[in-house]
Structures are given as C-alpha cells and as structure tokens.
Design a protein around this motif. Structure first.
Motif, PDB file in Angstrom:
ATOM      1  N   ASP A  77       1.218  -1.525   0.132  1.00  0.00           N
ATOM      2  CA  ASP A  77      -0.360   0.253   0.021  1.00  0.00           C
ATOM      3  C   ASP A  77       0.851   0.975  -0.191  1.00  0.00           C
ATOM      4  O   ASP A  77       0.336   1.408   0.337  1.00  0.00           O
ATOM      5  CB  ASP A  77      -0.989  -0.157   1.059  1.00  0.00           C
ATOM      6  CG  ASP A  77      -0.180  -0.441   2.261  1.00  0.00           C
ATOM      7  OD1 ASP A  77       1.001  -0.609   2.569  1.00  0.00           O
ATOM      8  OD2 ASP A  77      -1.272   0.072   3.698  1.00  0.00           O
ATOM      9  N   LYS A  78       2.003   1.333  -0.826  1.00  0.00           N
ATOM     10  CA  LYS A  78       2.246   2.831  -0.378  1.00  0.00           C
ATOM     11  C   LYS A  78       2.625   2.923  -1.863  1.00  0.00           C
ATOM     12  O   LYS A  78       1.941   2.366  -3.046  1.00  0.00           O
ATOM     13  CB  LYS A  78       4.724   1.804  -0.425  1.00  0.00           C
ATOM     14  CG  LYS A  78       4.946   1.338  -1.324  1.00  0.00           C
ATOM     15  CD  LYS A  78       6.398   1.439  -1.489  1.00  0.00           C
ATOM     16  CE  LYS A  78       7.194   0.726  -2.933  1.00  0.00           C
ATOM     17  NZ  LYS A  78       6.969  -0.995  -3.121  1.00  0.00           N
ATOM     18  N   ILE A  79       2.557   4.537  -1.929  1.00  0.00           N
ATOM     19  CA  ILE A  79       2.403   5.004  -3.198  1.00  0.00           C
ATOM     20  C   ILE A  79       3.365   5.689  -4.062  1.00  0.00           C
ATOM     21  O   ILE A  79       4.091   6.089  -3.265  1.00  0.00           O
ATOM     22  CB  ILE A  79       1.425   6.069  -2.934  1.00  0.00           C
ATOM     23  CG1 ILE A  79       0.264   5.859  -2.689  1.00  0.00           C
ATOM     24  CG2 ILE A  79       0.862   7.429  -3.994  1.00  0.00           C
ATOM     25  CD1 ILE A  79      -1.056   7.249  -1.391  1.00  0.00           C
ATOM     26  N   ILE A  80       3.501   5.440  -4.918  1.00  0.00           N
ATOM     27  CA  ILE A  80       4.899   5.750  -5.862  1.00  0.00           C
ATOM     28  C   ILE A  80       4.274   6.563  -6.822  1.00  0.00           C
ATOM     29  O   ILE A  80       3.446   6.503  -8.047  1.00  0.00           O
ATOM     30  CB  ILE A  80       5.221   4.168  -6.687  1.00  0.00           C
ATOM     31  CG1 ILE A  80       5.314   3.701  -5.660  1.00  0.00           C
ATOM     32  CG2 ILE A  80       6.267   5.300  -7.278  1.00  0.00           C
ATOM     33  CD1 ILE A  80       6.042   1.991  -6.092  1.00  0.00           C
ATOM     34  N   ARG A 119       3.578   6.712   2.292  1.00  0.00           N
ATOM     35  CA  ARG A 119       3.052   5.395   2.809  1.00  0.00           C
ATOM     36  C   ARG A 119       2.766   6.328   4.541  1.00  0.00           C
ATOM     37  O   ARG A 119       3.018   6.554   5.592  1.00  0.00           O
ATOM     38  CB  ARG A 119       3.791   4.353   3.072  1.00  0.00           C
ATOM     39  CG  ARG A 119       2.786   2.823   3.695  1.00  0.00           C
ATOM     40  CD  ARG A 119       3.334   1.727   3.436  1.00  0.00           C
ATOM     41  NE  ARG A 119       2.229   0.287   4.000  1.00  0.00           N
ATOM     42  CZ  ARG A 119       2.445   0.129   5.448  1.00  0.00           C
ATOM     43  NH1 ARG A 119       3.536   0.649   6.179  1.00  0.00           N
ATOM     44  NH2 ARG A 119       2.051  -1.170   5.738  1.00  0.00           N
ATOM     45  N   ALA A 120       1.733   4.838   5.425  1.00  0.00           N
ATOM     46  CA  ALA A 120       1.066   5.258   6.878  1.00  0.00           C
ATOM     47  C   ALA A 120       1.991   6.643   7.100  1.00  0.00           C
ATOM     48  O   ALA A 120       2.280   7.362   7.940  1.00  0.00           O
ATOM     49  CB  ALA A 120       2.726   4.191   7.421  1.00  0.00           C
ATOM     50  N   GLY A 121       1.748   7.863   6.711  1.00  0.00           N
ATOM     51  CA  GLY A 121       1.413   9.409   6.407  1.00  0.00           C
ATOM     52  C   GLY A 121       2.429  10.046   6.228  1.00  0.00           C
ATOM     53  O   GLY A 121       3.282  10.866   6.994  1.00  0.00           O
ATOM     54  N   LYS A 122       3.490   9.056   5.540  1.00  0.00           N
ATOM     55  CA  LYS A 122       4.901   9.951   5.566  1.00  0.00           C
ATOM     56  C   LYS A 122       5.533  10.194   3.977  1.00  0.00           C
ATOM     57  O   LYS A 122       4.995   9.095   3.704  1.00  0.00           O
ATOM     58  CB  LYS A 122       6.283   8.716   6.442  1.00  0.00           C
ATOM     59  CG  LYS A 122       7.327   9.299   5.924  1.00  0.00           C
ATOM     60  CD  LYS A 122       8.692   8.515   6.705  1.00  0.00           C
ATOM     61  CE  LYS A 122      10.105   9.175   6.069  1.00  0.00           C
ATOM     62  NZ  LYS A 122      10.802   8.025   7.284  1.00  0.00           N
ATOM     63  N   ALA A 123       5.589  10.969   3.332  1.00  0.00           N
ATOM     64  CA  ALA A 123       6.518  11.642   2.193  1.00  0.00           C
ATOM     65  C   ALA A 123       8.060  11.631   2.177  1.00  0.00           C
ATOM     66  O   ALA A 123       8.176  12.071   3.375  1.00  0.00           O
ATOM     67  CB  ALA A 123       5.738  12.182   1.149  1.00  0.00           C
TER      68      ALA A 123
END
Length: 703
Positions: free
Chosen positions: A420-423, A473-477
């Motif tokens: 679920d990380k966003i790239i 992810r999880a509030g951290k970019a």
C-alpha cells in the motif's frame, strides 16, 4: 490484527521502515539494515563486505528465498557473522536497483531478476552477484550457505585483489553508461523497421511477441496503433488486436475482479504470475482505450472499464493516491485467491448459472492449473450460448450476475498481501489513464479520481524545495523523486489538463519540466540521468533509453517536452525532445522496437500535431456533444485544449487558445494543422468528417 513486535522471536531495524517489503523482513533473524549511513559506515569501519538484497513486496521468489534462507537461523547466523546485510525495496530505490541490476546482468551472462543478491565492497563496488539462491547446493550449483562462506573467504584471503577487480569492473560499467556517442537522427526509416521487427517476433497464434514468459506489451501496442495510422499497414492493427483479444481471454486477466496480472508463464496467456502491479493496469487500460477508439470493439471498452474500476475499488487509498501492487501468494500458496473448482462455483451459484459460468470460463473437474481452474475464455460467447441453447444476450446477463456473486464470495477468502505504498511515477501513469478514460468514455468518476490523485501528489509528495518525493505510506512521504517520477507525473498532468480544461495542471507540468531540465539533464548529450544533481552520490549516475516493464523514463521526458512544445509553441522544447531521442539514436537505429516510447515521440514530432481546440460553457450540453464526437476518434498526434468561456485563468493566453471562442453562443470545435485552422464546427454531425479529413491531410504531409 497485526501482531505486536514483542510477539515475534526476532525484530530487526527494518521495523522502523514504511515499505511493506522491508517490513516483511523485519522479523527475520538476519541483522538487516535499510540502505543508509549506519550500514555503509559500519562496512567501512569494519572493512566488511555488504550483502545487498533487493526485491519487492509482490515478488514470489523473494518470498521463497525469505522462507528458505532469511528465516533460517543457521543461514542468518552466517550472514550476521560475515556481512553487513542491507535490504532494499527496488520500488522505493530504483537508483540502487538499476545500478546493481546492470552489474548482476553483466556478471551473469545477461541473466538478472529478483530477488537480487549482490556482494559489495565497502566502496559499494560489486564483488559478486546473483539472483535467487537455493539454501543448499543443487543441479551442480552451490547453495546460498556455500556462497556466503566462499565470498567471505575470497575477501579474507585477498581483499586488495578483490577491490582491484571490483574497481575495474565498475569502471567498465561507468564507461558503458557514459558512452552514448554522437547524436543520430531517428525518423520514418526506424518506424518502418520497428514494424518489421514486431512482425518477425509476433506470435500469430496467441498474440504477443516472442516465447514464454510473456509480459503485456502495452507501450509496443500503442506504437503499433500509430504505425497502423501512419503507414496504413493492416499487420500493425492485427498484431494489436490479436494480442489484446488473447490477453483479455486468458488467465492473465482477472475475469472475476478485473485487472491484469504481471505476466503469463506460458505462451497462451493462460497461467499468470498472479501478482498485480499498478503500472501494468494503468498502461493496459490506456491501450485498451486507444484500441476501442480505433476499432469500436466493445470488448476493449469493457476491459478498460473493468480495469479502471478494479483500481478505483481495490487500489485507491483514502487520500486519493493509488497503491502499488498485490501479491501472487495468499496463505503461502501462489494463486490460491484466484482459482476455482466446479464445487466452489456451485456453492455460490444456482445450477443453471454455475453451468453457464463454468462452461464460459473453463472451470472443470480436472482443472487447468495444479488441479484447479484459472478462469479464462476458450470459446466465443456465441458458441457457448448455442451449446447451452440460449441467446448470447441471455448468457451474458447470467454470467455478468454470476461474476458479481463470485466476486463477493472471493472477498471472504484470505486476500493476497497489499503493497500500500504510493509511488509518484506509477500514480502518474494511473492518472494518465483515468484522465483518458474520462476523455474517451465521458465517465465523471474517472476525472474525479484523476484530479483527486493529482492534488494528493501535488500537496503531499512535494519536498521543501518544490521538487517531488518518490513514495508515501502511513502518513510519511520521503525519498527524492527520480526522473521517471517527474516525467510520468508531468505527462499525466498534461493529459489531465487536456481532459479537464484546467490550466493549472499545465502550469504544474511546466514547473516539473523546469526541474527536469535543471536537475536531471546531461547538457553534453541532451539525455537525462535517472537521478538529480542533488541526489546522494552513487558509484555511477545511471541513465537508460530502452523501455522495460514501464516506458523509458528518458522517452517519457521527451514526450513531455514534445507535448509542452505544442501547447506553448516553444521550438526550444521541441529541440530538446529531439535531442533526447537522438542521444540514443545509434541504439534506436539498430533495434528500434526496444524504444517504443521514444518512437511514439518521433511519430509526433516528425509531422507535428493535430491541434484540437474546443470552446464552450463549462458543463454545457453542446460542448459535451462535441467532446464526445472527438473522443470517439483515435487521433495519434492529438494535442487538445479546452476553453471555458467567461472564465479567465493564468494560462488564458495559451497559443492554442488564441482566437478560439464560441460561435453565436454555441460551443465550437477548431481543428488545426501547422497553424492553419478549419472553420469552427458547431454541429456534432460534422465532427467525424472533419477529423477524418484532418488525418488524411496529416498523413499526406508525412508521405
């Protein structure tokens, strides 16, 4: 519920990372580090080799090696005793993956893959490399334990010799990377040669190119549609349609939930490697949309819609970004989530519906894969309907309802793992296809999703210097963005501008382009490096022009330059786009089909765009009717602009919009070639002929 770290026997430093792949290894007995100063400094301080392991969350063989070796107490003890062990998510750190994959391929006679295992000197130069290693020796090959001991022994016996050898090897890699040679122009000859190379490698029975395994060739198919338009060659269209038909019928396509798996292990597209990647589904939705425009085949529209809807339903974060992938495995078994037996079907559907579904989708008692069945379409619906004594429409209605029920039942199974990380770059590809989905199909959901994702990236994945970040992810970019992030997101912002008519997105695309030109461009060659000038120093600064699983980042940057040159009427951007392609010209001339994305740019720049400009009141029915008629047609050289009258914006003076307005209060369409525009069209019934005539003129000038 996720177990607390205290419930595990082992917990290492990876527990503090956000990457799902790294977190998968956080409870290995291996003393893993993430890539960073702590590990690199220890290697130098202790003069100890680094064991670098690179993979990604959806990688099946990465999971196998973890179970066999990284969870093995004896092997982990060896690793901890002898090496500084670093685990890297290739999707977070493509810079490391590209450099050390080039080394792995060079050291292994052209073979590479994941998991990648590279032994590095403290100077970060490759000493030895491979991919998956079995824990024990087999088939005459040493096991992982033997390799761990053997590489360390070589290091202990002759450190300086290994350092010298690694240094020389690294210098050869660097020189190969630097040697682009003189710029070579690329044109119609290379486009024709690419078509012939595709034809030579085409599989006439099942579509696609070459033997198994087969990867979805989305970018190549997009180029072939353009070659069909340019040369009028029916072979090009046949290769596209045969491949799209076969993929849509095969097991690589998820007939229950929509979307495509990463690749097919067989020639027939039947047996997939079951992981689903965001980038594949973005690119494939795009090519099915283009093929629908060309052929009006409803199958292509349906596949595009089901793929886009799958992403909106299962791969979209609460913030609006798109997740990276889902795993091939569930409950420790590859593909378990996706396969069926007749008994499982009968447990969900009534007898008649079960018969229809099993007959349509090849669900049999013997199965087609390891005793179970991967849904796929072996015969046309019309043939099955005749066999079952019903009309095709009746069959389709039954099967459509059955798929919904089976999807709901499948949701109760243990799902594959979700990365679920966003790239940024992959999100750019998805935004691009969603914006195209709105433009072609008129479905507002797609524009809403594309806009929401773009706004998320623009606000959350931006660093303090107004550049981009790679992942969230999880509030951290975090992590500096790479060439592909700027290029893919920039390309999607242009597409979003053309779909929405919002000039802000073109302005943001230009801002990203300025960063590209300042931070990534090699002024000597005109090509782009994959990392910026501010990036951490590596053993080399990587760049590449060929396509891989995704389109070449250099070619995508060239496409952004080319399209912005059309929107802004800037010859300097056009020249820079040509320079990128020319930098790899020697290689393009030799093997053009490896440069599909670059040749798409060449196809645009050779003769210039067909400019399509619409003017009307926002949301007005007459404007929408004109847009729908334009969207029905495939215009490969299309550059589109939209003026909402009585609305002023920062980019209201865009060259394409000059002199374009409504006619007697009616929405109007302008079609322009080389600065010459047709009379404004207000009658939707005239659009098809006007576009056809413009395409004919455009083709004549290219001959």
């Amino acid at each position: 519920m996720t177990p607390s770290k205290d419930s595990f026997e082992h917990t290492n430093r990876l527990i503090h990372e956000t990457s799902p792949y790294l977190l998968q290894h956080a409870h290995n007995p291996v003393d893993w580090y993430a890539w960073g100063s702590e590990a690199l400094d220890r290697s130098k301080r202790e003069d100890r080799l680094i064991l670098l392991s690179i993979g990604y969350a959806a990688c099946h063989w990465c999971h196998v090696m973890e179970r066999e070796s990284f969870e093995n107490e004896r092997i982990a003890a060896l690793m901890n005793q002898l090496y500084v062990n670093i685990k890297v998510d290739r999707e977070e750190r493509p810079d490391l993956d590209e450099i050390y994959m080039a080394a792995t391929v060079a050291l292994n006679h052209g073979q590479g893959g994941w998991p990648m295992t590279v032994f590095l000197s403290p100077e970060l130069e490759p000493v030895f490399a491979g991919t998956y290693f079995h824990p024990e020796g087999r088939f005459g090959r040493p096991g992982f334990s033997e390799i761990l001991i053997g590489v360390d022994k070589a290091w202990q016996d002759d450190r300086e010799g290994l350092r010298t050898q690694a240094g020389r090897f690294t210098e050869r890699l660097k020189s190969q990377m630097a040697d682009l040679g003189p710029s070579v122009a690329v044109g119609t000859t290379e486009l024709r040669l690419a078509l012939e190379q595709y034809a030579d490698d085409f599989d006439p029975m099942f579509g696609g190119f070459g033997p198994a395994p087969k990867f979805p060739p989305a970018t190549s198919l997009s180029l072939l549609l353009r070659l069909h338009t340019r040369f009028g060659d029916e072979r090009a269209l046949h290769m596209v349609c045969k491949t799209l038909d076969s993929m849509a019928s095969g097991g690589i396509y998820d007939h229950v939930g929509g979307g495509f798996a990463r690749y097919s292990t067989d020639r027939e597209w039947l047996i997939p490697h079951f992981e689903k990647m965001l980038y594949d589904n973005a690119l494939l939705a795009g090519i099915y949309l283009e093929a629908y425009q060309v052929t009006q085949n409803i199958l292509y529209k349906d596949v595009a819609v089901e793929t886009l809807d799958y992403v909106l339903r299962e791969m979209t974060s609460p913030e609006g970004g798109f997740y990276s992938s889902t795993d091939a495995d569930s409950e420790g078994e590859e593909g378990k989530f996706f396969v069926w037996t007749p008994e499982e079907i009968a447990d969900v559907l009534d007898e008649r519906s079960a018969l229809c579904f099993c007959t349509c989708y090849d669900i049999t008692a013997d199965g087609n894969w390891e005793g179970k069945s991967i849904p796929n379409v072996r015969r046309p619906f019309e043939s099955v309907a005749t066999e079952l004594n019903m009309t095709p429409l009746e069959l389709r209605d039954i099967v459509t309802e059955a798929r919904k029920k089976l999807y709901e039942r499948r949701l109760k199974r243990v799902a594959p793992g979700l990365d679920d990380k966003i790239i940024t770059s992959w999100n750019g590809m998805m935004i691009n296809s969603l914006a195209a989905g709105y433009r072609v199909l008129g479905d507002e959901r797609y524009l809403t999703a594309a806009t929401r994702a773009a706004e998320f990236l623009l606000t959350t994945l931006r660093d303090n210097d107004e550049g981009l970040l790679r992942t969230y992810r999880a509030g951290k970019a975090h992590l500096n963005a790479y060439l592909e992030d700027y290029a893919c997101f920039g390309e999607s912002l242009i597409e979003l501008y053309e779909a929405s008519g919002e000039p802000r997105y073109l302005r943001e695309a230009m801002r990203l382009l300025e960063v590209l030109l300042t931070e990534f461009r090699d002024d000597a060659s005109g090509a782009f490096f994959h990392t910026s000038r501010r990036h951490e120093r590596m053993i080399m600064r990587y760049r590449e022009g060929t396509d891989g699983a995704t389109p070449s980042a250099n070619a995508t940057a060239a496409n952004v330059l080319a399209r912005m040159s059309c929107h802004l009427d800037r010859d300097d951007l056009r020249e820079k786009s040509l320079a990128v392609v020319g930098a790899y010209g020697r290689s393009v001339v030799q093997f053009p089909r490896a440069f599909a994305k670059a040749l798409i740019v060449v196809d645009l720049l050779l003769d210039g765009p067909i400019e399509v400009v619409l003017a009307g009141r926002r949301g007005a029915a007459d404007l929408q009717r004109l847009r729908a008629e334009v969207a029905n047609r495939f215009i490969p050289h299309r550059v589109e602009a939209l003026r909402h009258v009585r609305e002023e914006g920062e980019f209201d003076d865009l060259p394409l919009l000059q002199g374009k307005s409504t006619v007697d209060g009616k929405a109007a369409l302008y079609i322009c070639l080389n600065g010459l525009c047709s009379a404004p069209i207000t009658d939707p019934t005239q659009v098809a002929n006007a576009i056809a005539e413009a395409c004919r003129k455009h083709q004549r000038q290219s001959e």
